[in-house]
Write a protein that holds these residues in place. Sequence first.
Motif, PDB file in Angstrom:
ATOM      1  N   THR A 130      22.527 -55.908 -51.539  1.00  0.00           N
ATOM      2  CA  THR A 130      22.165 -57.199 -50.970  1.00  0.00           C
ATOM      3  C   THR A 130      20.658 -57.400 -51.033  1.00  0.00           C
ATOM      4  O   THR A 130      20.164 -58.491 -51.355  1.00  0.00           O
ATOM      5  N   LEU A 176      27.066 -65.249 -49.522  1.00  0.00           N
ATOM      6  CA  LEU A 176      25.810 -65.504 -48.817  1.00  0.00           C
ATOM      7  C   LEU A 176      24.717 -65.912 -49.795  1.00  0.00           C
ATOM      8  O   LEU A 176      23.868 -66.754 -49.480  1.00  0.00           O
ATOM      9  N   HIS A 278      22.925 -61.192 -41.267  1.00  0.00           N
ATOM     10  CA  HIS A 278      22.421 -62.116 -42.275  1.00  0.00           C
ATOM     11  C   HIS A 278      21.376 -63.075 -41.702  1.00  0.00           C
ATOM     12  O   HIS A 278      20.452 -63.492 -42.406  1.00  0.00           O
TER      13      HIS A 278
END
Length: 302
Positions: A130, A176, A278
Amino acid sequence: MPDYACADFILRSEIPLPELIEVGADAAREVVEIRRGAVAATGEGFLQRDGDTAVLRLPGVARFRVEGGRSITVDVDETCSERNLRLFLLGSALGILIHQRGLFPLHANAVVIDGVAVAFAGHSGAGKSTLAAHFSAAGHTVLSDDVCVIGLDAEQRPIVYPGLPRVKLWADAARLHGHDIDGLERIHDDMDKYQLGLPASPDQPPVPLAAVIRLVREGEQPAGLQRLRGRAAVQLLMAETYRPQVVSALGLQEAHFGQCVSVAATVAVLDWTRKWGHEVFQAEVEQLIRQLEQASIVSVGV
């Protein structure tokens, strides 16, 4: 057979490897061949060694004979898909070959920040991929994801070679970052994890390594960036080595320890304990960059 750029060598493969970049002949780089063929079973263990040859046995996938860092022979199980085969060929089997070649693979990604490489290590689920996707979207070169291959330049300083030009993201992380997972390829038939191709060049040179940072969730230890030195730094590098069980199976303990000591003495080795979620991700990354700048590890923010 097509040739593909990989670390400090060229992979010439009978098995198509779409995860890699096809290249032309390059006399300056050694060719490593990947071919299909019979590989005899060798005992009950998953990894057996005979001299400079290792046989990796993965039931339901394949047997891989990896010879002296020069070639990989693949005996594929008839039930294994090409996608699943590539996952293990470009993972565990290639990791063995990298160890055999005297290179140092970390279970980490590597991002170029201000002309130097920063490697992010950590257990599965720590957020390495990520983070790599975030840096790529911000315009930074991502040299590798999952396996960071470290070598030495002419002056014996650690450098990072470009690896597979993709990151592997779980479905929620892919969404995302604004990706429709229906347009992405799974990394494995039975996993809700997808690969995202990254901008890459076959001529990308290796980049000097400036830091190795282990990702830690807040709560496991105090939040912030902590520099490790001496034994603690060496232990981190040993623990974050890609496929550490291969080191002992190949009899490379002494050489591997020397690699870890050399890297720990040359680059910054740190723990980064961050808040999770997040919604705080961007702020946490920005704070990390500020701290790296303050420590003179990098000098240009994201």
